[in-house]
Design a protein around this motif. Structure first.
Motif, PDB file in Angstrom:
ATOM      1  N   VAL A  42       0.953  -1.161   0.166  1.00 33.81           N
ATOM      2  CA  VAL A  42       0.071  -0.012   0.187  1.00 33.81           C
ATOM      3  C   VAL A  42       0.743   1.305   0.000  1.00 33.81           C
ATOM      4  O   VAL A  42       0.251   2.282  -0.341  1.00 33.81           O
ATOM      5  N   LEU A  43       1.998   1.265   0.318  1.00 30.46           N
ATOM      6  CA  LEU A  43       2.879   2.622   0.705  1.00 30.46           C
ATOM      7  C   LEU A  43       3.007   3.200  -0.696  1.00 30.46           C
ATOM      8  O   LEU A  43       3.378   2.656  -1.898  1.00 30.46           O
ATOM      9  N   ILE A  44       2.920   4.623  -0.781  1.00 27.76           N
ATOM     10  CA  ILE A  44       3.082   5.487  -2.245  1.00 27.76           C
ATOM     11  C   ILE A  44       4.607   5.060  -2.702  1.00 27.76           C
ATOM     12  O   ILE A  44       4.647   5.347  -3.841  1.00 27.76           O
ATOM     13  N   ALA A  61      -2.735   4.116  -0.176  1.00 33.08           N
ATOM     14  CA  ALA A  61      -1.678   5.023   0.411  1.00 33.08           C
ATOM     15  C   ALA A  61      -1.543   5.602   1.601  1.00 33.08           C
ATOM     16  O   ALA A  61      -0.720   5.395   2.457  1.00 33.08           O
ATOM     17  N   LEU A  62      -2.805   6.198   1.726  1.00 33.97           N
ATOM     18  CA  LEU A  62      -3.092   6.808   3.071  1.00 33.97           C
ATOM     19  C   LEU A  62      -2.987   5.817   4.253  1.00 33.97           C
ATOM     20  O   LEU A  62      -2.615   6.086   5.610  1.00 33.97           O
ATOM     21  N   ILE A  63      -3.527   4.565   3.895  1.00 32.17           N
ATOM     22  CA  ILE A  63      -3.657   3.525   4.919  1.00 32.17           C
ATOM     23  C   ILE A  63      -2.130   3.226   5.468  1.00 32.17           C
ATOM     24  O   ILE A  63      -1.555   3.194   6.581  1.00 32.17           O
ATOM     25  N   GLY A  64      -1.345   3.028   4.552  1.00 31.11           N
ATOM     26  CA  GLY A  64      -0.033   2.498   4.605  1.00 31.11           C
ATOM     27  C   GLY A  64       1.013   3.794   5.222  1.00 31.11           C
ATOM     28  O   GLY A  64       1.825   3.534   6.218  1.00 31.11           O
ATOM     29  N   ILE A  65       0.586   4.874   4.922  1.00 32.11           N
ATOM     30  CA  ILE A  65       1.586   6.124   5.386  1.00 32.11           C
ATOM     31  C   ILE A  65       0.854   6.175   6.963  1.00 32.11           C
ATOM     32  O   ILE A  65       1.738   6.302   7.836  1.00 32.11           O
ATOM     33  N   GLY A  66      -0.383   5.958   7.085  1.00 34.51           N
ATOM     34  CA  GLY A  66      -1.095   6.063   8.446  1.00 34.51           C
ATOM     35  C   GLY A  66      -0.437   5.097   9.516  1.00 34.51           C
ATOM     36  O   GLY A  66      -0.030   5.229  10.653  1.00 34.51           O
ATOM     37  N   ALA A 122      -3.436  14.397   2.419  1.00 35.68           N
ATOM     38  CA  ALA A 122      -2.567  13.046   2.722  1.00 35.68           C
ATOM     39  C   ALA A 122      -1.506  13.506   3.795  1.00 35.68           C
ATOM     40  O   ALA A 122      -0.957  12.686   4.677  1.00 35.68           O
ATOM     41  N   LEU A 123      -0.748  14.786   3.539  1.00 38.32           N
ATOM     42  CA  LEU A 123       0.428  15.330   4.632  1.00 38.32           C
ATOM     43  C   LEU A 123      -0.324  15.357   5.941  1.00 38.32           C
ATOM     44  O   LEU A 123       0.255  14.800   7.015  1.00 38.32           O
ATOM     45  N   ALA A 124      -1.483  15.738   6.161  1.00 39.84           N
ATOM     46  CA  ALA A 124      -2.085  15.983   7.254  1.00 39.84           C
ATOM     47  C   ALA A 124      -2.540  14.799   8.069  1.00 39.84           C
ATOM     48  O   ALA A 124      -2.411  14.566   9.382  1.00 39.84           O
ATOM     49  N   ILE A 125      -2.931  13.796   7.098  1.00 44.91           N
ATOM     50  CA  ILE A 125      -3.029  12.416   7.793  1.00 44.91           C
ATOM     51  C   ILE A 125      -1.929  11.688   8.321  1.00 44.91           C
ATOM     52  O   ILE A 125      -1.968  11.379   9.280  1.00 44.91           O
ATOM     53  N   ASP A 126      -0.888  11.907   7.613  1.00 44.96           N
ATOM     54  CA  ASP A 126       0.234  11.492   7.993  1.00 44.96           C
ATOM     55  C   ASP A 126       0.757  11.984   9.309  1.00 44.96           C
ATOM     56  O   ASP A 126       1.187  11.472  10.425  1.00 44.96           O
ATOM     57  N   ALA A 127       0.606  13.401   9.170  1.00 51.39           N
ATOM     58  CA  ALA A 127       0.889  14.126  10.575  1.00 51.39           C
ATOM     59  C   ALA A 127       0.212  13.617  12.084  1.00 51.39           C
ATOM     60  O   ALA A 127       0.587  13.733  12.862  1.00 51.39           O
ATOM     61  N   PHE A 128      -1.051  13.563  11.642  1.00 43.25           N
ATOM     62  CA  PHE A 128      -1.902  13.229  12.625  1.00 43.25           C
ATOM     63  C   PHE A 128      -1.822  11.662  13.328  1.00 43.25           C
ATOM     64  O   PHE A 128      -1.857  11.408  14.521  1.00 43.25           O
TER      65      PHE A 128
END
Length: 190
Positions: A42-44, A61-66, A122-128
């Protein structure tokens, strides 16, 4: 990216694993291979330009990043609980990794024709998810902390050695080599 690679690998070898993680080789291996598995699904940044035509984007991608950011937050909190200096050192290594990952997220999202709003989301989800990982860490009993440190140490080894180092060494450059060594030395000396 080179500095970040050196820092991630160094924090695993010189700080995370010696603080109890070496007693759990299975957890180290699980950390390494779980991140490998998640990334390949899943990661980008899961595939290089020559391997595939498109990178995963959207929810996968967001699941992987998260997931990776959640693990980062847990690593910081567990490291801090074991030894406050260790937690701060882990946070420094994670920050050095987040900078190039943020740039690559923007590049991939823009290449996929995502809007500025989608890219910022996407960046906000990563930061959260990193602070969420810090909060979630409190549900684990302290007796699990060395095992969690071993798991995250394995994950750091994977990210540093298989994501960051190859990216840094796409072309030979003595300054990249020196930045990898500098990243490793800074963390080792801390």
């Amino acid at each position: 990216i080179g500095f970040s690679a050196g820092a991630m690998i160094s924090i695993a070898f010189f700080h995370m694993l010696p603080e109890g993680g070496m007693n759990y080789p299975l957890a180290i291996a699980l950390g390494f291979f779980v991140v490998y598995f998640i990334e390949k699904l899943v990661l980008i940044h899961a595939c290089g330009e020559h391997e595939c035509e498109t990178h995963p984007t959207g929810w996968p991608a967001l699941i992987g990043i998260g997931t990776e950011s959640l693990a980062d937050g847990i690593a910081i909190a567990v490291g801090y609980a074991i030894n406050p200096f260790l937690g701060i050192t882990i946070a420094i290594a994670i920050i050095t990794h987040e900078i190039p990952r943020g740039f690559s997220t923007v590049i991939v999202m823009k290449s996929a024709k995502k809007t500025n709003k989608e890219t910022l989301s996407a960046l906000a989800i990563d930061a959260f998810f990193t602070p969420l990982g810090v909060l979630i860490s409190s549900i684990f009993p302290q007796s699990f902390y060395p095992m969690i440190l071993a798991f995250t140490g394995g994950a750091f080894l994977y990210v540093g050695a298989s994501d960051l180092l190859p990216e840094a060494h796409k072309r030979f450059n003595i300054y990249v080599i020196l930045s990898v060594i500098l990243g490793a030395l800074v963390i080792a000396l801390i």
